[in-house]
Design a protein around this motif. Sequence first.
Motif, PDB file in Angstrom:
ATOM      1  N   ASN A 178       4.634  10.336   0.830  1.00 57.58           N
ATOM      2  CA  ASN A 178       4.272  10.630  -0.563  1.00 57.58           C
ATOM      3  C   ASN A 178       4.471   9.413  -1.459  1.00 57.58           C
ATOM      4  O   ASN A 178       3.716   9.203  -2.411  1.00 57.58           O
ATOM      5  N   SER A 182       1.538   7.531  -3.353  1.00 57.19           N
ATOM      6  CA  SER A 182       1.586   7.325  -4.796  1.00 57.19           C
ATOM      7  C   SER A 182       1.227   5.884  -5.163  1.00 57.19           C
ATOM      8  O   SER A 182       0.464   5.639  -6.109  1.00 57.19           O
ATOM      9  N   SER A 224      -0.631  13.125   2.970  1.00 55.42           N
ATOM     10  CA  SER A 224       0.016  13.600   1.753  1.00 55.42           C
ATOM     11  C   SER A 224      -1.005  14.329   0.887  1.00 55.42           C
ATOM     12  O   SER A 224      -2.027  13.749   0.498  1.00 55.42           O
ATOM     13  N   SER A 226      -0.739  15.310  -2.241  1.00 59.40           N
ATOM     14  CA  SER A 226      -0.828  14.715  -3.576  1.00 59.40           C
ATOM     15  C   SER A 226      -1.592  13.393  -3.535  1.00 59.40           C
ATOM     16  O   SER A 226      -2.313  13.054  -4.483  1.00 59.40           O
ATOM     17  N   SER A 392       0.879  12.804 -10.314  1.00 65.63           N
ATOM     18  CA  SER A 392       1.679  12.963  -9.104  1.00 65.63           C
ATOM     19  C   SER A 392       3.118  13.340  -9.426  1.00 65.63           C
ATOM     20  O   SER A 392       3.783  14.026  -8.638  1.00 65.63           O
ATOM     21  N   ASP A 396       5.528  16.239  -7.722  1.00 63.36           N
ATOM     22  CA  ASP A 396       6.493  15.563  -6.869  1.00 63.36           C
ATOM     23  C   ASP A 396       7.218  14.550  -7.751  1.00 63.36           C
ATOM     24  O   ASP A 396       6.850  14.358  -8.918  1.00 63.36           O
ATOM     25  N   GLN A 398       8.214  10.701  -7.300  1.00 66.66           N
ATOM     26  CA  GLN A 398       8.382   9.405  -6.644  1.00 66.66           C
ATOM     27  C   GLN A 398       8.952   8.377  -7.617  1.00 66.66           C
ATOM     28  O   GLN A 398       9.220   7.235  -7.248  1.00 66.66           O
TER      29      GLN A 398
END
Length: 427
Positions: A178, A182, A224, A226, A392, A396, A398
């Motif tokens: 992820n 990203s 992933s 996303s 994103s 989630d 990141q």
Amino acid sequence: MRFLYLKKFSISKDYLIKTLFYIGLFLLPSAFSISAIILLISLILNSLINEENIFKDKLNIFFFLGSFLLIISSIMHDFRSNYLSYDPNSSLSWIGLANWIPFFWCYWGFKPLLNNSEKRKKTSLILLSGTLPVLITGLGQSFFNWDGPFEIFNGLIVWYQRPLEGITGLTGLFNNPNYAGSWLNVIWPFCIAALLDKTKYLAKNISVYLFTLGISLSTILTNSRSAWIGFIIGTLFVFGKKSFKLITNLLIIISLIISATIFPIFGSNIQLYLQNIVPESIWMEFNDFQYSRIEIWHKGFEIVFNNPIFGTGAGSFPEIFKLETGLWKGHAHNLPLELIISYGIPTGIVILIPIFFIIFNSINKILITKARESSSIYDQSWIAALVVLFFSQMVDVQYFDGRISIIFWILLSGARNIIKKDKETVY
């Protein structure tokens, strides 16, 4: 004579600062520690010669007040540690300040380096070229089973890929698919801009085509969800309204195919057929949700309502979640919610107001036809990258990877300049 000498020296300082800034950005994905030091030096030097009052940009008032509230919340966490049902680590709240307060400075300090379209174009291309090590290590990991570590400059820079148990997606130089997805989502709009901005140099055009292929393939290999959605959203925002119909139809088709592999909506025979032609690693990403985002967010809101003013402290969510559900989740899978859980509603609102203001104004600007016609493709890709990265963080988190947080605030600073129509900073 003395005036001319000082003017010449000022120009050389400006050149040095920009050079350090670009070197830092180039090394950001592949040598984070070195990059952070170089960017910090660039930030300090640029702040010293930046004559713009920090509060000339009214949004900095919110960030200044937010810094104060972050500190107050951290102080309160020290006093409240004995009255909570779980065992908190109040020091994490103080450590967590590093994820926010220094970046408010970055937002202001880097703005002069991003205050016109040409500077943002150069920044975009440097970030794009600096992604080459991510592509090399990621594709090597996927096709040749590379797991590192790889050392260059006698160990000064170490590229380390550790095989993660239960994770099959491409990670490259990141710890998680992820996170890699990203970063690739941020770079993808810049790749599209470079692809559309063709030059007479054959070597440059070929390299852009190779980057396009590499980033597209790497994004798919992350497995992933996303990252896949961000890839589509980034494309949508770069091309604007013209691509809405195409992307909408594509999303409907993809959604139907994925749904038909999970549920027999077209009959069991069609479901079995689609499961055979759609790679298992892809459709299983949509089939195996484990503990759903909705349930995680619901628990997060419960925590907020029980501790609305000062929050429960940074790093508290996984401890509370495990205590109440028996499951471990490292974060709330939503950055604004994570911020509010950690430091409280007042702090979260004050910090999020300017961020949402820039995001929504950026979206408005890139989707208005007249504004698009007067802006460069690189400015359109800049806003697209910011929107995708922000999206994103809604599903989630990141952000707590230093590379992602740095690029987030640089994109935010550049977008603020785009909204303000590139009012040049006077040194």
